[in-house]
Enzyme design. Sequence first.
Site, PDB file in Angstrom:
ATOM      1  N   GLY A   1       3.215   5.385  -3.482  1.00 32.96           N
ATOM      2  CA  GLY A   1       4.344   6.156  -3.979  1.00 32.96           C
ATOM      3  C   GLY A   1       4.505   6.041  -5.485  1.00 32.96           C
TER       4      GLY A   1
ATOM      5  N   ALA B   1       0.835  -1.202   0.000  1.00 29.80           N
ATOM      6  CA  ALA B   1       0.000   0.000   0.000  1.00 29.80           C
ATOM      7  C   ALA B   1       0.871   1.255   0.000  1.00 29.80           C
ATOM      8  CB  ALA B   1      -0.935  -0.001   1.200  1.00 29.80           C
ATOM      9  N   ASP B   2       1.857   1.293   0.864  1.00 30.79           N
ATOM     10  CA  ASP B   2       2.778   2.435   0.916  1.00 30.79           C
ATOM     11  C   ASP B   2       3.534   2.601  -0.401  1.00 30.79           C
ATOM     12  OD1 ASP B   2       2.800   4.064   3.218  1.00 30.79           O
ATOM     13  OD2 ASP B   2       3.646   2.446   4.405  1.00 30.79           O
ATOM     14  N   LEU B   3       4.191   1.542  -0.829  1.00 32.28           N
ATOM     15  CA  LEU B   3       5.009   1.627  -2.040  1.00 32.28           C
ATOM     16  C   LEU B   3       4.133   1.813  -3.272  1.00 32.28           C
ATOM     17  CD1 LEU B   3       7.617  -1.157  -1.216  1.00 32.28           C
ATOM     18  CD2 LEU B   3       7.935   1.321  -1.066  1.00 32.28           C
TER      19      LEU B   3
END
Length: 380
Positions: A174, A169-171
């Site tokens: 990004g 989710a984070d990557l």
Amino acid sequence: MALPLSGIRVLDVSQVMAGPFCCMLLADMGADVIKVEPPGTGDSTRQSMGFRMKGSDSPGFLALNRNKRSITLDLKNEADREVLYALVKTADVLVENARPGVATRLGMDYETLRAINPRLVYASISGFGQTGPWSQRPGFDLIAQAVSGILSSNGFEGMEPAKNSIAVADLGAGLFTAYAVLSALMGRQKSGEGQFVDASLFEAALALSVWETTELWGTGKSPKPIGSANRMSAPYQAMEASDGWFVIGAANQGLWLKLLKVIGREELQQDERFSTNALRIPNRIALIEALAPTFRTRTRDEWIESLLAAGVPAAPILDYGEAVVSEQAVAREMVKMIPHPVEGEFRALGFPVKMSATPQQIRLPPPFSMSMASRSGTSS
């Protein structure tokens, strides 16, 4: 030849992973990225992780902030906000990842900065986006994986929920933000104006769930955990050899038939449960039970060699220590030694795509924590 984003200035007013990862990708392509950090602590990731190398900054911070410069600003302070506004006049992009509403309270929301620089592409990454009933909820990768469906479909059925250990989710947020920023910059060439980019961890996690949502809508049932298997092909998963596990990818009918020939099990093609991929998927457990005794008769390396020789995708299961020194990772330069004024040198992952005319470079180390000691200033 100059790097593709040479001449583009990015203000990285973000912390932890999604925003810094996005800005590092832009920096690797040549953008001049200025990381704006709060005084004293700086990016909170500087203090994260339970281990250190030589310096006080965590390896996690070092891994996400190469090719950036840094300035320390207290955005609650009027004088420091004026410094930010001066930087905004020179910037093409600003990336922030505060909870919706925080940027407005700090006087750095899109409308305020747009009045200063109408050409600014302003990207906001949050847990759930700027609108909707969940917009004010705090969001982390684990939370996004939980509410997007990822946790419900990961791991093995009947076991406790398993998070994807990679921060998808984070990557993903990004990556999607970098894609949106570049699209907005291209659009600005025609319109002359920037725009607001609204990205979230929740939407990134959901957008990456292509196979899972396809299964949901195609069958009317939410996908269940299936371990290493694939929702669209079978056999396409880990198998146990006599000395350990490896993976096979018989992702179409031609590969399935080649696989049967290699393992000497051509009779399975006559089994009505396994004759086509569409039949093998719902009968995957029975299929693997039929294949398992055969694969346990030889070592994983013997199977991999035979399968690859026949054109059937197969591979060993490497741990990270093995993966980063594999001959392919070495050939593709996927580990870089980054010089640093405190660490000396440290290992980091290399560039995941290669540019023929403008190869990426390690131009700057991650900004080091000495810049956090003063009220404001830049470091490289």
